[in-house]
Design a protein around this motif. Structure first.
Motif, mmCIF file in Angstrom:
data_model
loop_
_atom_site.group_PDB
_atom_site.id
_atom_site.type_symbol
_atom_site.label_atom_id
_atom_site.label_comp_id
_atom_site.label_asym_id
_atom_site.label_seq_id
_atom_site.Cartn_x
_atom_site.Cartn_y
_atom_site.Cartn_z
ATOM 1 N N ALA A 109 7.944 -23.782 -8.432
ATOM 2 C CA ALA A 109 8.235 -25.033 -9.136
ATOM 3 C C ALA A 109 9.583 -25.606 -8.720
ATOM 4 O O ALA A 109 9.727 -26.818 -8.538
ATOM 5 C CB ALA A 109 8.207 -24.801 -10.645
ATOM 6 N N GLU A 110 10.574 -24.742 -8.566
ATOM 7 C CA GLU A 110 11.896 -25.222 -8.165
ATOM 8 C C GLU A 110 11.852 -25.830 -6.766
ATOM 9 O O GLU A 110 12.477 -26.863 -6.502
ATOM 10 C CB GLU A 110 12.910 -24.078 -8.209
ATOM 11 N N GLN A 112 9.254 -27.226 -5.417
ATOM 12 C CA GLN A 112 8.564 -28.508 -5.548
ATOM 13 C C GLN A 112 9.497 -29.577 -6.104
ATOM 14 O O GLN A 112 9.489 -30.722 -5.640
ATOM 15 C CB GLN A 112 7.341 -28.362 -6.452
ATOM 16 N N ARG A 113 10.292 -29.208 -7.107
ATOM 17 C CA ARG A 113 11.242 -30.173 -7.669
ATOM 18 C C ARG A 113 12.260 -30.607 -6.624
ATOM 19 O O ARG A 113 12.618 -31.783 -6.535
ATOM 20 C CB ARG A 113 11.950 -29.572 -8.887
ATOM 21 N N ARG A 117 12.798 -34.300 -5.324
ATOM 22 C CA ARG A 117 14.108 -34.956 -5.369
ATOM 23 C C ARG A 117 14.497 -35.479 -3.993
ATOM 24 O O ARG A 117 15.039 -36.581 -3.860
ATOM 25 C CB ARG A 117 15.170 -33.975 -5.888
#
Length: 375
Positions: A109-110, A112-113, A117
């Motif tokens: 998830a990180e 992907q974030r 961004r």
């Protein structure tokens, strides 16, 4: 066993396991919780999988497949002497698997974030360069391809404003974009924001995109907000998008100055006013010369200015204009006579009407008589 797990997970490379079997071996013996460095290694692998385009579901499948494939051959399991030992090992392994899946998902998830961004930053930089002309045109055209824009084509920019400024992440922006992308290909329509405006960039060959954009915005805006949309003209080439955007933005600004309430405006329809007000000194002179004498009226210029605005807005229909101002027709026509007497221009004379109407529109633009005319 890793080859079998890879097949079960749809071909996810075994490299994403990197030491997991050894971790299971150690946990089966000690029944301990995973150490911080072990969890960090799984987070890193989860991030790597996301960057490699591996689906999270497949990654988790890979790990769970390994769990049941290696279970029987774990050293502690083969050496277990009774049922209680096996149960204790199973609990430790399942707890470890649970912690590992959580760590994988966190890393995934990180990543992907971070990717989102980065993509959003690149998108924002592209939009800024597109609307400021600060980038090399060749490079700009290459970057535009990533967002579905072919700068050699013709584009229309539709701009919308509301009571509250739009931002890239707000709910209205996301919803309007989602609805548009259900109708049009992502490589046809680009929705973004700039200076508080919500923008839709679409090919000139897709004029209904502007109509649908306006319709979706009207449906999505909260009841307590009022929106207005302006459609720029179609222009070709890399500078065409910027030009269409500037027209749409100028149309919204002009509509605000003139008090136009129409929910959808066209830059083409208001082009004559943009040309008219381009010479600010001339319009100041026009307002002062033609309408300045209205200040001599007993009630000041505003009542007579409102009379002229209503008269022109109703197509020179005195009865309709009188109703709009809650006046009798007799009182309204008296005001028209006062305008003629004070200014020397008769609003009922077709030859003099344009001069008066242009002056009235100029007065709105200059916020006269609430503000004094500039010197």
């Amino acid at each position: 066993m890793t080859a079998r797990a890879t097949r079960d997970a749809g071909g996810v490379p075994a490299t994403f396991l990197a030491g997991y079997i050894e971790i299971l071996d150690a946990v089966s013996v000690s029944k301990r919780r995973l150490a911080r460095d072990e969890l960090e290694s799984r987070r890193a692998l989860g991030a790597s999988a996301a960057e490699a385009g591996v689906a999270l579901r497949s990654l988790v499948d890979l790990y769970l497949s390994v769990n049941w494939l290696v279970w029987r051959d774990l050293p502690a399991v083969t050496a277990a002497k009774n049922k209680e030992d096996v149960v204790g090992i199973a609990e430790a392994i399942m707890r470890a698997a649970d912690d590992v899946v959580v760590a994988l998902a966190e890393g995934y998830a990180e990543a992907q974030r971070a990717t989102m961004r980065q993509e959003e930053a690149e998108r924002r930089e592209f939009i800024d360069d597109l609307f400021h002309g600060r980038s090399d045109l060749g490079r700009l055209a290459e970057r535009a391809e990533r967002f579905g824009l072919r700068l050699a084509g013709t584009y229309i920019v539709t701009a919308a404003k509301a009571d509250h400024p739009f931002t890239d992440g707000d709910a209205v922006t996301r919803r309007v974009e989602s609805l548009l992308l259900r109708q049009f290909d992502a490589h046809q329509v680009l929705v973004t924001t700039k200076q508080g405006l919500l923008l839709c960039i679409a090919p000139g060959a897709l004029p209904n995109a502007s109509t649908e954009f306006a319709r979706h915005l009207e449906n999505v805006l909260p009841p307590d907000q009022v929106g207005q949309v302006a459609v720029g003209r179609a222009h070709p080439g890399p500078g065409g998008i910027l030009r269409s955007y500037e027209e749409a933005r100028a149309t919204l600004e002009l509509a605000a100055a003139l008090g136009l309430q129409s929910p959808v405006l066209s830059a083409t329809e208001l082009l004559v006013f943009q040309v008219l007000f381009r010479d600010r000194a001339a319009i100041i002179d026009l307002v002062g010369t033609v309408l300045g004498p209205l200040d001599k009226s007993r009630g000041g210029a505003m009542p007579l200015l409102e009379t002229l605005s209503a008269y022109f807005a109703t197509g020179e229909n005195a009865a309709a204009a009188a109703r709009r101002l809650f006046l009798s027709v007799r009182a309204f026509t008296y005001r028209l006579d006062r305008v003629k007497h004070l200014t020397g221009h008769d609003p009922r004379d077709p030859e003099q009407r344009f001069t008066l109407e242009a002056a009235v529109l100029g007065a709105r633009l200059l916020n006269w008589p609430d503000q004094e005319l500039p010197d």
